[in-house]
Design an enzyme around this catalytic site. Structure first.
Site, PDB file in Angstrom:
ATOM      1  N   CYS A 153       0.843  -1.194   0.000  1.00 33.71           N
ATOM      2  CA  CYS A 153       0.000   0.000   0.000  1.00 33.71           C
ATOM      3  C   CYS A 153       0.881   1.248   0.000  1.00 33.71           C
ATOM      4  O   CYS A 153       1.841   1.335   0.756  1.00 33.71           O
ATOM      5  CB  CYS A 153      -0.872  -0.044   1.257  1.00 33.71           C
ATOM      6  SG  CYS A 153      -1.774   1.454   1.551  1.00 33.71           S
ATOM      7  N   CYS A 160      -0.654   5.872   7.194  1.00 37.68           N
ATOM      8  CA  CYS A 160      -1.995   5.442   7.624  1.00 37.68           C
ATOM      9  C   CYS A 160      -1.878   4.698   8.951  1.00 37.68           C
ATOM     10  O   CYS A 160      -0.909   3.996   9.196  1.00 37.68           O
ATOM     11  CB  CYS A 160      -2.580   4.542   6.543  1.00 37.68           C
ATOM     12  SG  CYS A 160      -4.062   3.685   7.028  1.00 37.68           S
ATOM     13  N   CYS A 206      -2.199  -0.218   9.368  1.00 38.98           N
ATOM     14  CA  CYS A 206      -1.253  -1.345   9.368  1.00 38.98           C
ATOM     15  C   CYS A 206       0.030  -0.944  10.088  1.00 38.98           C
ATOM     16  O   CYS A 206       0.496   0.171   9.929  1.00 38.98           O
ATOM     17  CB  CYS A 206      -0.892  -1.722   7.941  1.00 38.98           C
ATOM     18  SG  CYS A 206      -2.273  -2.341   6.987  1.00 38.98           S
ATOM     19  N   GLN A 210     -17.376 -10.516  13.195  1.00 46.38           N
ATOM     20  CA  GLN A 210     -15.933 -10.694  12.998  1.00 46.38           C
ATOM     21  C   GLN A 210     -15.522 -10.136  11.643  1.00 46.38           C
ATOM     22  O   GLN A 210     -16.217 -10.364  10.656  1.00 46.38           O
ATOM     23  CB  GLN A 210     -15.593 -12.187  13.053  1.00 46.38           C
ATOM     24  CG  GLN A 210     -15.768 -12.806  14.421  1.00 46.38           C
ATOM     25  CD  GLN A 210     -14.616 -12.489  15.356  1.00 46.38           C
ATOM     26  OE1 GLN A 210     -13.643 -11.855  14.972  1.00 46.38           O
ATOM     27  NE2 GLN A 210     -14.732 -12.937  16.587  1.00 46.38           N
ATOM     28  N   TYR A 237     -19.114 -14.062  27.000  1.00 45.98           N
ATOM     29  CA  TYR A 237     -18.765 -12.939  26.108  1.00 45.98           C
ATOM     30  C   TYR A 237     -19.121 -13.340  24.668  1.00 45.98           C
ATOM     31  O   TYR A 237     -18.285 -13.286  23.776  1.00 45.98           O
ATOM     32  CB  TYR A 237     -17.268 -12.594  26.194  1.00 45.98           C
ATOM     33  CG  TYR A 237     -16.737 -12.377  27.591  1.00 45.98           C
ATOM     34  CD1 TYR A 237     -16.790 -11.101  28.181  1.00 45.98           C
ATOM     35  CD2 TYR A 237     -16.163 -13.406  28.321  1.00 45.98           C
ATOM     36  CE1 TYR A 237     -16.283 -10.884  29.460  1.00 45.98           C
ATOM     37  CE2 TYR A 237     -15.659 -13.210  29.590  1.00 45.98           C
ATOM     38  CZ  TYR A 237     -15.721 -11.951  30.158  1.00 45.98           C
ATOM     39  OH  TYR A 237     -15.210 -11.743  31.418  1.00 45.98           O
ATOM     40  N   CYS A 297      -7.950 -12.072  22.477  1.00 46.39           N
ATOM     41  CA  CYS A 297      -7.400 -11.099  21.520  1.00 46.39           C
ATOM     42  C   CYS A 297      -6.277 -10.311  22.174  1.00 46.39           C
ATOM     43  O   CYS A 297      -5.747  -9.374  21.589  1.00 46.39           O
ATOM     44  CB  CYS A 297      -8.497 -10.167  21.012  1.00 46.39           C
ATOM     45  SG  CYS A 297      -9.374  -9.316  22.318  1.00 46.39           S
TER      46      CYS A 297
HETATM   47  N1  SAH Z   1     -17.489 -14.215  20.911  1.00 43.51           N
HETATM   48  C1  SAH Z   1     -17.952 -13.143  20.084  1.00 43.51           C
HETATM   49  C2  SAH Z   1     -17.605 -11.737  20.601  1.00 43.51           C
HETATM   50  C3  SAH Z   1     -16.295 -11.570  21.282  1.00 43.51           C
HETATM   51  S1  SAH Z   1     -15.873  -9.880  21.560  1.00 43.51           S
HETATM   52  C4  SAH Z   1     -17.487 -13.332  18.675  1.00 43.51           C
HETATM   53  O1  SAH Z   1     -16.557 -14.081  18.419  1.00 43.51           O
HETATM   54  O2  SAH Z   1     -18.049 -12.727  17.779  1.00 43.51           O
HETATM   55  C5  SAH Z   1     -16.166  -9.720  23.294  1.00 43.51           C
HETATM   56  C6  SAH Z   1     -17.613  -9.537  23.656  1.00 43.51           C
HETATM   57  O3  SAH Z   1     -17.699  -9.403  25.069  1.00 43.51           O
HETATM   58  C7  SAH Z   1     -18.271  -8.291  23.094  1.00 43.51           C
HETATM   59  O4  SAH Z   1     -19.448  -8.678  22.421  1.00 43.51           O
HETATM   60  C8  SAH Z   1     -18.611  -7.445  24.333  1.00 43.51           C
HETATM   61  O5  SAH Z   1     -19.815  -6.715  24.197  1.00 43.51           O
HETATM   62  C9  SAH Z   1     -18.737  -8.493  25.384  1.00 43.51           C
HETATM   63  N2  SAH Z   1     -18.513  -8.070  26.778  1.00 43.51           N
HETATM   64  C10 SAH Z   1     -17.689  -7.105  27.230  1.00 43.51           C
HETATM   65  N3  SAH Z   1     -17.698  -7.076  28.567  1.00 43.51           N
HETATM   66  C11 SAH Z   1     -18.556  -8.050  28.982  1.00 43.51           C
HETATM   67  C12 SAH Z   1     -18.978  -8.514  30.254  1.00 43.51           C
HETATM   68  N4  SAH Z   1     -18.513  -7.971  31.365  1.00 43.51           N
HETATM   69  N5  SAH Z   1     -19.853  -9.537  30.301  1.00 43.51           N
HETATM   70  C13 SAH Z   1     -20.324 -10.112  29.163  1.00 43.51           C
HETATM   71  N6  SAH Z   1     -19.959  -9.693  27.928  1.00 43.51           N
HETATM   72  C14 SAH Z   1     -19.084  -8.683  27.837  1.00 43.51           C
END
Ligand code: SAH
Length: 496
Positions: free
Chosen positions: A72, A78, A81, A290, A319, A452
């Protein structure tokens, strides 16, 4: 000791966690953005501290073997990246090492006792993002422009074709859409938003692409209630046959949150669809999804492998967001319970369960560290029953998931809710200790940790190892090539 503006020659010998090169001159450490391990370069000190300084890369005198020409043209300016000047092979090595070092240093984990699998890289490390958010503004000549923000600033680096964005059937739809929008704004005197003056209409354009469906959504974020002449824009965008939904999102707030709360559909259904595995997801402008659909499947496949489901197990997915992991695993599990704090995401999760006819997934809305302990407290006699044989342990754990819980929107009578497997996929800050405590009390056989941020993963793994679990396997998965980010899947088993 060196001073600001000093120019010196340095060999880069290490790489920091943000991807910056690190080198030493007479014992003085220099952090050099955009430099790669092995580069011999000329740098200029921008900020000098007593023992270390931050320097700007002025010239690469002798390039490292790992250095490549960035694809790029705005890779350096930017903010998107950080690693484009590094060969992809080296990027993967850098990411894998980062995760393993964190597990060792922060978590104190003895990796000789862990099966560390090779990092899952991308087959093609470009053109993967299914979502692009372009800020719209004016360049120094006063022309309407779009691109991305430079790192840590809000000045727009013009970029008409981000190499990370997905293409559709070889077409750079992002560029084509943006060119139509800019042309439309010019023709109808529609101003881009000016952050400083808080004037002007068009702030951002969000584009989302269904990787498997080729459906494309365009959402224009405006500082107002209406987009004048929108019917003309819809007509112009219809030239791109993949565009199936056009929407506006209203954001009149100051500040750097991109999307406002209200969205109006101008044409189409208001959402696009895409698949992860064979589960269909409905994606609206505000839904989380995602961004790398190809790697997401590989990541989830690894999570599924670690969960070792036989079709009978009860899985808790903490989560869970819009339920992507929950629904992916539900096909191989007896029952899945997803827990998520964002109400809209739970609504999407339930909707997505419905459109896929998945009936063995339920969702709890609330902070996991609050609703899971509450759930456990209310059902603890059943949930904490320890039994050795899989069958009797499970039949001894018939818990009424609908039993009068606040915030718990499940009601399906007597069901098995005691987890055999727990999956966690927390945000960067990792899991709350209260949740981890409750998970240990719920006594699952296996815990699959999708992370992550390997620093908080390492912290949480250390906690779990001190509380009856053992880290068995780790696999890193690259979801974001050219950037420093990396996902990790870890399998922890209960010590018998
Ligand atoms: N597993 C999902 C999202 C993961 S991202 C996927 O793969 O698509 C992390 C997620 O945790 C987000 O959706 C966020 O809103 C949620 N989150 C953040 N703090 C939280 C908490 N204290 N309790 C429950 N969920 C939470």
């Amino acid at each position: 000791m060196f001073n600001k503006n000093d120019e010196l020659q340095v060999t880069i010998t290490d790489q920091g966690t943000s991807g910056e090169g690190i080198g030493k001159v007479d014992g003085y450490t220099l952090f050099v953005k955009d430099a790669v391990i092995g580069d011999e370069c000329l740098v200029k000190i921008m900020k000098a501290k007593k023992n270390y300084g931050f320097a700007r890369l002025m010239e690469v005198i002798k390039p490292s073997d790992s250095r490549v020409e960035p694809r790029c043209k705005v890779a350096r300016s930017c903010g998107g990246c950080q690693l484009q000047t590094m060969s992809y092979e080296k990027q993967l090595e850098f990411k894998n090492n980062k995760v393993l070092n964190n597990l060792k240093r922060i978590g104190g984990i003895d990796l000789s006792k862990v099966e560390v699998e090779p990092i899952i890289g991308m087959d093609v490390p470009f053109c993967y993002r299914n979502k692009a958010q372009f800020p719209v503004g004016r360049n120094k000549d006063g022309e309407i422009c779009y691109g991305f923000y430079a790192g840590r600033t809000h000045s727009i680096i013009e970029n008409d074709g981000c190499d990370l964005s997905l293409q559709v059937e070889g077409q750079n739809v992002c560029k084509d859409i943006m060119d139509i929008i800019v042309g439309f704004m010019n023709d109808y005197d529609i101003d881009p938003y000016d952050e400083a003056a808080r004037q002007g209409l068009v702030r951002h354009v969000l584009i989302r692409i269904g990787h498997k469906t080729n459906q494309v959504m365009v959402c224009i974020v405006i500082n107002g209630n209406e987009l004048p002449h929108s019917e003309i824009l819809i007509e112009r965008l219809s030239v791109i046959r993949f565009v199936s939904t056009v929407a506006i999102n209203i954001n009149k707030e100051a500040g750097n949150v991109i999307m406002g709360l209200n969205t109006k559909t101008l044409s189409g259904l208001g959402y696009i669809e895409d698949y992860i595995g064979n589960v269909k997801f409905r994606i609206s402008p505000l839904s989380f999804f995602q961004v790398n659909p190809v790697q997401t499947e590989k990541l989830y496949a690894k999570a599924l492998e670690y969960a070792a489901l036989t079709g009978k197990e009860t899985v808790w997915d903490m989560y869970c967001g819009i339920g992507t992991i929950s629904l992916f695993l539900a096909q191989s599990a007896g029952k899945v319970m997803g827990v998520e704090i964002v109400d809209a995401a739970i609504k999407d999760a339930k909707l997505n369960a419905n459109i896929n006819n998945i009936t063995n997934a339920d969702f709890l809305c609330g902070a996991a560290e609050k609703v899971v302990p509450e759930f456990f407290e209310q059902n603890k006699d059943e949930l904490s029953k320890v039994d050795t044989s899989e069958g009797s342990r499970r039949s001894g754990a018939e818990v009424n998931c609908g039993a009068g819980r606040s915030g718990a929107e499940v009601n399906h009578g007597s069901e098995l809710c005691k987890p055999d497997v727990v999956v966690v996929d927390p945000p960067r800050k990792g899991c709350d200790t209260k949740l981890l405590e409750t998970i240990t009390l719920m006594n699952p056989q296996r815990l699959v940790y999708v992370s992550c941020d390997s620093a908080t993963l390492a912290r949480d793994v250390a906690w779990l190892e001190a509380h009856g679990f053992k880290l068995e396997k780790v696999t890193c998965c690259d979801m974001f090539s050219q950037t420093i980010h990396v996902e990790t899947v870890a399998l922890l088993s209960k010590i018998a």
